[in-house]
Design an enzyme around this catalytic site. Structure first.
Site, PDB file in Angstrom:
ATOM      1  N   ARG A 209     -16.084   1.407  -5.494  1.00  0.00           N
ATOM      2  CA  ARG A 209     -16.589  -0.094  -5.348  1.00  0.00           C
ATOM      3  C   ARG A 209     -17.768  -0.149  -4.401  1.00  0.00           C
ATOM      4  NH1 ARG A 209     -10.715  -1.300  -3.782  1.00  0.00           N
ATOM      5  NH2 ARG A 209      -9.722  -1.835  -6.034  1.00  0.00           N
ATOM      6  N   PHE A 225     -12.175  -6.289 -16.847  1.00  0.00           N
ATOM      7  CA  PHE A 225     -10.662  -6.029 -16.163  1.00  0.00           C
ATOM      8  C   PHE A 225     -10.957  -6.252 -14.603  1.00  0.00           C
ATOM      9  CE2 PHE A 225     -11.727  -3.181 -19.981  1.00  0.00           C
ATOM     10  CZ  PHE A 225     -10.543  -3.437 -20.793  1.00  0.00           C
ATOM     11  N   ASP A 247     -11.212 -11.049 -17.096  1.00  0.00           N
ATOM     12  CA  ASP A 247      -9.897 -10.611 -17.165  1.00  0.00           C
ATOM     13  C   ASP A 247      -8.830 -11.481 -17.960  1.00  0.00           C
ATOM     14  OD1 ASP A 247      -8.188  -8.708 -14.799  1.00  0.00           O
ATOM     15  OD2 ASP A 247      -7.081  -9.841 -15.914  1.00  0.00           O
ATOM     16  N   SER A 248      -7.855 -10.740 -18.488  1.00  0.00           N
ATOM     17  CA  SER A 248      -7.033 -11.659 -19.457  1.00  0.00           C
ATOM     18  C   SER A 248      -5.887 -12.547 -18.316  1.00  0.00           C
ATOM     19  CB  SER A 248      -6.054 -10.808 -20.314  1.00  0.00           C
ATOM     20  OG  SER A 248      -5.498  -9.756 -19.720  1.00  0.00           O
ATOM     21  N   CYS A 337      -7.862   5.503 -16.244  1.00  0.00           N
ATOM     22  CA  CYS A 337      -6.715   5.654 -15.286  1.00  0.00           C
ATOM     23  C   CYS A 337      -5.550   6.554 -16.013  1.00  0.00           C
ATOM     24  CB  CYS A 337      -6.326   4.708 -14.383  1.00  0.00           C
ATOM     25  SG  CYS A 337      -5.830   3.450 -15.069  1.00  0.00           S
TER      26      CYS A 337
HETATM   27  N1  SAH Z   1     -10.932  -3.284 -11.224  1.00  0.00           N
HETATM   28  C1  SAH Z   1      -9.848  -3.629 -10.637  1.00  0.00           C
HETATM   29  C2  SAH Z   1      -8.303  -3.162 -11.119  1.00  0.00           C
HETATM   30  C3  SAH Z   1      -8.296  -3.268 -12.688  1.00  0.00           C
HETATM   31  S1  SAH Z   1      -6.732  -3.509 -13.150  1.00  0.00           S
HETATM   32  C4  SAH Z   1      -9.910  -3.317  -9.236  1.00  0.00           C
HETATM   33  O1  SAH Z   1     -10.876  -2.685  -8.669  1.00  0.00           O
HETATM   34  O2  SAH Z   1      -9.228  -3.982  -8.320  1.00  0.00           O
HETATM   35  C5  SAH Z   1      -6.480  -3.842 -14.837  1.00  0.00           C
HETATM   36  C6  SAH Z   1      -6.933  -5.389 -15.142  1.00  0.00           C
HETATM   37  O3  SAH Z   1      -6.954  -5.429 -16.355  1.00  0.00           O
HETATM   38  C7  SAH Z   1      -5.662  -6.413 -14.712  1.00  0.00           C
HETATM   39  O4  SAH Z   1      -6.144  -7.133 -13.858  1.00  0.00           O
HETATM   40  C8  SAH Z   1      -5.129  -6.793 -16.121  1.00  0.00           C
HETATM   41  O5  SAH Z   1      -4.765  -8.417 -15.707  1.00  0.00           O
HETATM   42  C9  SAH Z   1      -6.496  -6.872 -17.006  1.00  0.00           C
HETATM   43  N2  SAH Z   1      -6.288  -6.618 -18.293  1.00  0.00           N
HETATM   44  C10 SAH Z   1      -5.359  -5.725 -19.048  1.00  0.00           C
HETATM   45  N3  SAH Z   1      -5.557  -6.008 -20.347  1.00  0.00           N
HETATM   46  C11 SAH Z   1      -6.726  -6.757 -20.606  1.00  0.00           C
HETATM   47  C12 SAH Z   1      -7.317  -7.081 -21.663  1.00  0.00           C
HETATM   48  N4  SAH Z   1      -7.143  -6.504 -23.027  1.00  0.00           N
HETATM   49  N5  SAH Z   1      -8.488  -7.946 -21.442  1.00  0.00           N
HETATM   50  C13 SAH Z   1      -8.773  -8.413 -20.293  1.00  0.00           C
HETATM   51  N6  SAH Z   1      -8.184  -7.894 -19.102  1.00  0.00           N
HETATM   52  C14 SAH Z   1      -7.005  -6.935 -19.434  1.00  0.00           C
END
Ligand code: SAH
Length: 393
Positions: A209, A225, A247-248, A337
């Protein structure tokens, strides 16, 4: 209690890998309790290791020690003291007051995760063995850290494979409000210890980050995401011209917005979009939208190698689309991950995506999890987070 291995199946133990799969076992004593300590013996009855027994799991035993030593509270005290000492040496506190104290197999305490959020410890017992010793771990953690609040987040799906029910709640002390504020590289984040992902937050991305913050100046950024805004907030703090967070989960987007506000960042530069990243990227491609920086931090598409094929297609899809949406001189920050996708495969997927997008990109940097998520050389599975920063010419 003894567990005798099939001939030749001691090899991984001799290399100090801590897992024994059910197929490697020739004979086990009857009625071994879930999580109880057993001796692992070779087919010619030589002592190999002392381990916890998981009768319901494919990973049937996880090694506590390769010595013939007593496994008890004092044994675990030494292990916990060692992990605390490592964390002090790393000086992670300088970067954040939220970091991982114990990282399971990688810290030689299989199945036990302990994260620290300010003065609150959050424990996750993922296996029969760590569940068996949970009360002991709790007492030792409080004694050795001098802290008084311990919360349990044993609600990860993998517990099911061990025949364990999810458990969430206070183990010691009291948490007046599960919504806590942590700091990370001089930014503030609101984290919900009760409902946040994992133990509340993705502590493993801290360094990445910060890297995004360093690269984001004057850029139009797309954070895919975004969850609660780890990358979004950093991009904005780094002077991004605009950040669109996708995000979803509407709830995650709301928390992301709150985290932007919490840091007094210019909210007008931030916008959010609730939707499926796969569809959003397609739509943006059809609309000829473009960005200077795109971040892809999706959830685990392949928990194990068995899911690798499907995951490969998913990673390729979003990376290909991201390359297409990148402007000239654009930066792609892309992660996986998935335990089932190693770094070589991930690089190959991203290379294939660039090729199919018709983009001649370069890898500028390889990224991984932070130093508070160390990797035992004998347990490469501990290195699950891999990332690439790619530059488009
Ligand atoms: N980048 C973040 C962590 C991401 S976790 C950080 O640094 O804190 C993954 C995220 O993807 C979750 O919030 C989940 O709601 C979202 N997610 C999962 N599948 C998805 C999709 N198909 N489209 C959009 N978001 C999605």
């Amino acid at each position: 209690m003894n567990v005798i291995l099939k001939p030749g199946r001691e090899k991984s133990l001799l290399r100090r890998h801590p897992w024994i799969f059910s197929g490697a076992i020739q004979q086990a004593d009857a009625n071994i309790a879930s999580g109880a300590t057993v001796d692992l013996l070779s087919s010619d009855k030589q002592f190999l290791a002392r381990a916890s027994y998981s009768p319901h799991s494919q990973i049937r035993a996880r090694v506590w020690t390769f010595e013939e030593e007593v496994v008890d509270g004092e044994f675990f005290r030494k292990r916990i003291q060692a992990t605390l000492k490592t964390r002090r040496r790393l000086n992670v506190e300088r970067q954040s007051n939220a970091y991982r104290l114990i990282y399971a197999e990688s810290d030689y305490i299989p199945g036990l995760i302990v994260d620290r959020y300010g003065d609150i410890l959050v424990l996750q017992a993922l296996t029969a063995g760590s569940e068996y010793w949970k009360e002991t771990f709790a007492d030792l953690l409080l004694e050795e850290t001098g802290l008084s609040t311990l919360y349990e987040r044993s609600d990860a799906d993998v517990r099911e494979l061990e025949g364990l029910q999810p458990k969430v709640g206070i183990l010691h002390g009291a948490i007046p409000d599960p919504q806590v504020t942590i700091h990370e590289h001089n930014l503030k984040f609101s984290v919900n210890l009760q409902s946040g992902h994992k133990t509340g937050s993705y502590l493993d991305q801290r360094a990445n980050r910060l890297r995004v913050r360093e690269l984001a100046k004057d850029k139009d950024v797309l954070d895919c995401f975004c969850y609660t805004g780890g990358f979004t907030v950093n991009a904005m703090a780094g002077g991004a011209k605009s950040v669109l967070a996708v995000d979803s989960s509407g709830e995650a987007l709301e928390l992301c917005k709150q985290n932007v506000a919490l840091n007094d960042l210019p909210v007008t530069h931030h916008s959010s979009l609730e939707g499926d990243v796969f569809q959003v990227l397609r739509k943006f491609r059809d609309e000829n939208r473009s960005f200077d920086m795109i971040i892809l931090d999706p959830p685990k598409f392949a928990p194990t190698a068995a899911h690798a094929d499907k995951a490969t297609r998913a990673y390729k899809d979003i990376n290909l689309l991201a390359f297409k949406l990148l402007r000239a001189n654009g930066i792609l920050v892309t992660f996986s991950c998935s335990g089932g996708v190693d770094s070589a495969l991930f690089q190959k997927i991203v290379a294939g995506a660039a090729l199919d997008a018709g983009v001649e990109a370069q890898i500028a940097e390889h990224l991984s999890q932070g130093p508070d998520h160390p990797v035992s050389l004998h347990f490469p599975e501990g290195a699950y987070l891999k990332g690439l920063i790619c530059y488009k010419p």
